[in-house]
Design a protein around this motif. Structure first.
Motif, PDB file in Angstrom:
ATOM      1  N   LEU A 107     -30.884 -15.105 -17.151  1.00 28.06           N
ATOM      2  CA  LEU A 107     -29.550 -14.757 -17.623  1.00 28.06           C
ATOM      3  C   LEU A 107     -29.550 -13.251 -17.883  1.00 28.06           C
ATOM      4  O   LEU A 107     -30.250 -12.768 -18.773  1.00 28.06           O
ATOM      5  N   GLY A 108     -28.795 -12.530 -17.077  1.00 25.70           N
ATOM      6  CA  GLY A 108     -28.758 -11.076 -17.204  1.00 25.70           C
ATOM      7  C   GLY A 108     -27.500 -10.639 -17.932  1.00 25.70           C
ATOM      8  O   GLY A 108     -26.398 -11.090 -17.611  1.00 25.70           O
ATOM      9  N   VAL A 109     -27.671  -9.778 -18.924  1.00 31.60           N
ATOM     10  CA  VAL A 109     -26.541  -9.264 -19.698  1.00 31.60           C
ATOM     11  C   VAL A 109     -26.618  -7.744 -19.692  1.00 31.60           C
ATOM     12  O   VAL A 109     -27.646  -7.171 -20.061  1.00 31.60           O
ATOM     13  N   GLY A 110     -25.549  -7.096 -19.249  1.00 27.99           N
ATOM     14  CA  GLY A 110     -25.537  -5.634 -19.217  1.00 27.99           C
ATOM     15  C   GLY A 110     -24.490  -5.080 -20.170  1.00 27.99           C
ATOM     16  O   GLY A 110     -23.363  -5.582 -20.217  1.00 27.99           O
ATOM     17  N   ILE A 111     -24.886  -4.066 -20.956  1.00 28.63           N
ATOM     18  CA  ILE A 111     -23.891  -3.408 -21.817  1.00 28.63           C
ATOM     19  C   ILE A 111     -23.944  -1.895 -21.586  1.00 28.63           C
ATOM     20  O   ILE A 111     -24.994  -1.321 -21.306  1.00 28.63           O
ATOM     21  N   ASP A 112     -22.781  -1.293 -21.694  1.00 24.50           N
ATOM     22  CA  ASP A 112     -22.684   0.159 -21.577  1.00 24.50           C
ATOM     23  C   ASP A 112     -21.378   0.587 -22.232  1.00 24.50           C
ATOM     24  O   ASP A 112     -20.402  -0.167 -22.242  1.00 24.50           O
ATOM     25  N   LEU A 113     -21.401   1.790 -22.763  1.00 21.88           N
ATOM     26  CA  LEU A 113     -20.198   2.332 -23.381  1.00 21.88           C
ATOM     27  C   LEU A 113     -19.191   2.783 -22.326  1.00 21.88           C
ATOM     28  O   LEU A 113     -17.990   2.876 -22.600  1.00 21.88           O
ATOM     29  N   ALA A 114     -19.690   3.080 -21.129  1.00 24.25           N
ATOM     30  CA  ALA A 114     -18.818   3.595 -20.073  1.00 24.25           C
ATOM     31  C   ALA A 114     -18.116   2.435 -19.368  1.00 24.25           C
ATOM     32  O   ALA A 114     -18.706   1.728 -18.545  1.00 24.25           O
ATOM     33  N   LYS A 115     -16.852   2.265 -19.694  1.00 20.12           N
ATOM     34  CA  LYS A 115     -16.048   1.199 -19.108  1.00 20.12           C
ATOM     35  C   LYS A 115     -16.002   1.335 -17.585  1.00 20.12           C
ATOM     36  O   LYS A 115     -15.988   0.342 -16.860  1.00 20.12           O
ATOM     37  N   GLU A 116     -16.002   2.581 -17.110  1.00 23.74           N
ATOM     38  CA  GLU A 116     -15.904   2.854 -15.680  1.00 23.74           C
ATOM     39  C   GLU A 116     -17.127   2.297 -14.937  1.00 23.74           C
ATOM     40  O   GLU A 116     -17.008   1.849 -13.793  1.00 23.74           O
ATOM     41  N   GLY A 117     -18.286   2.335 -15.582  1.00 25.13           N
ATOM     42  CA  GLY A 117     -19.491   1.762 -14.983  1.00 25.13           C
ATOM     43  C   GLY A 117     -19.464   0.246 -15.047  1.00 25.13           C
ATOM     44  O   GLY A 117     -19.734  -0.431 -14.053  1.00 25.13           O
TER      45      GLY A 117
END
Ligand SMILES: [Zn+2]
Length: 292
Positions: free
Chosen positions: A131-141
């Motif tokens: 189960l892969g979960v990705g977070i980033d502050l950059a909405k564009e990414g």
């Protein structure tokens, strides 16, 4: 409702136990196949392409969508393939005889390619489901990640306030991106593995030489980063991955955008570098593996 949004909703509904509300820290559930909601009714809707925005402030920085699209093409062309291979080999080595679902968080996932490729490699070579979960502050990414890779969970979120309950992840990776070790410690399982990638001495040296010259090259070392990592995690392996990658002229902007902030190159000088003629660049990455 788009197919992508429906798929993302199914995935989030099945995995909603990992989340906690970024406002009040209460447990969350997927409601009406369209939003994550806590018991205090803090509600976060899924976007059309299926990511969820769990960032509670308005963004300070506006990122360029174009830059993430260029980065995405670079990743698709395999710029980070040797790095992903080393990380997945290490994970596979740790996963011997495991058939449970392995939870992997990419903190600072950008446009999502690293997480996608790691999931693919690991699932191809083991019996594990990931189960892969990705977070980033950059909405564009995160937008590109959700658009391209629908079988993973994607969130716009602050790594300083991870929207997850304590001790949820077997692995956390943090690739060429700022860390928040207090939060990584909190959401990593006991005995879990932290994976951090930092630039090595020769990383993108063609670009650095362009800015600083052969002789007046600015000293650059990742010793402090490694020391800082060691304060929080017991290092189990350090792998250095070095290779040359062919670069087309139109990708230079995305490459320059990857230069470490610590180089202190001004924005105007970065603009100049778009015109430099380079056919290949050196990738020099140090991968730190540590146990909680
Ligand atoms: Zn709440």
């Amino acid at each position: 409702m788009s197919n992508k949004k429906r798929l993302a909703a199914q995935l989030m509904a099945a995995s909603s136990a990992i989340f906690r509300c970024p406002v009040c820290s209460a447990a969350m559930e997927l409601q009406h196949v369209k939003s994550l909601e806590c018991i205090n009714r803090h509600t976060f809707d899924l976007s059309k392409v299926g990511y969820v925005n769990l960032f509670t402030h308005s963004p300070k920085v506006k990122y360029e969508k174009q830059m993430f699209e260029a980065r995405h093409l670079l990743c698709q062309a395999g710029l980070f393939a040797p790095m992903n291979q080393v990380i997945s080999d290490y994970m596979i080595h740790e996963l011997v005889d495991t058939d449970q679902v392995i939870k992997l968080l990419d903190a600072g996932c950008g446009e999502g390619s690293h997480l996608f490729h790691l999931k693919k490699y690991v699932e191809r070579k083991t019996a594990s489901r990931l189960l892969g979960v990705g977070i980033d502050l950059a909405k564009e990414g995160v937008y590109i990640a959700a658009r391209e890779y629908p079988n993973l969970i994607w969130c716009v979120a602050d790594i300083a306030n991870c929207p997850f309950r304590d001790r949820q992840f077997h692995f956390i990776m943090n690739i060429l991106s700022p860390a928040n070790y207090a939060e990584f410690q909190r959401v990593l399982m006991n005995g879990g593995t932290m994976i951090k990638v930092v630039p090595g001495k020769q990383h993108l040296q063609e670009i650095r030489e362009y800015f600083y010259g052969q002789t007046a090259r600015k000293a650059y070392t990742n010793d402090r980063t490694i020391q800082r990592f060691q304060d929080d995690f017991r290092i189990t392996a350090i792998e250095r991955v070095t290779y040359k990658a062919a670069i087309a002229q139109e990708w230079m902007a995305a490459v320059i955008q990857m230069t470490p902030l610590s180089w202190g190159i001004a924005a105007e000088k970065q603009q100049q570098a778009l015109r430099m003629e380079v056919n290949e660049i050196t990738m020099d990455l140090t991968i730190l593996f540590g146990k909680k």
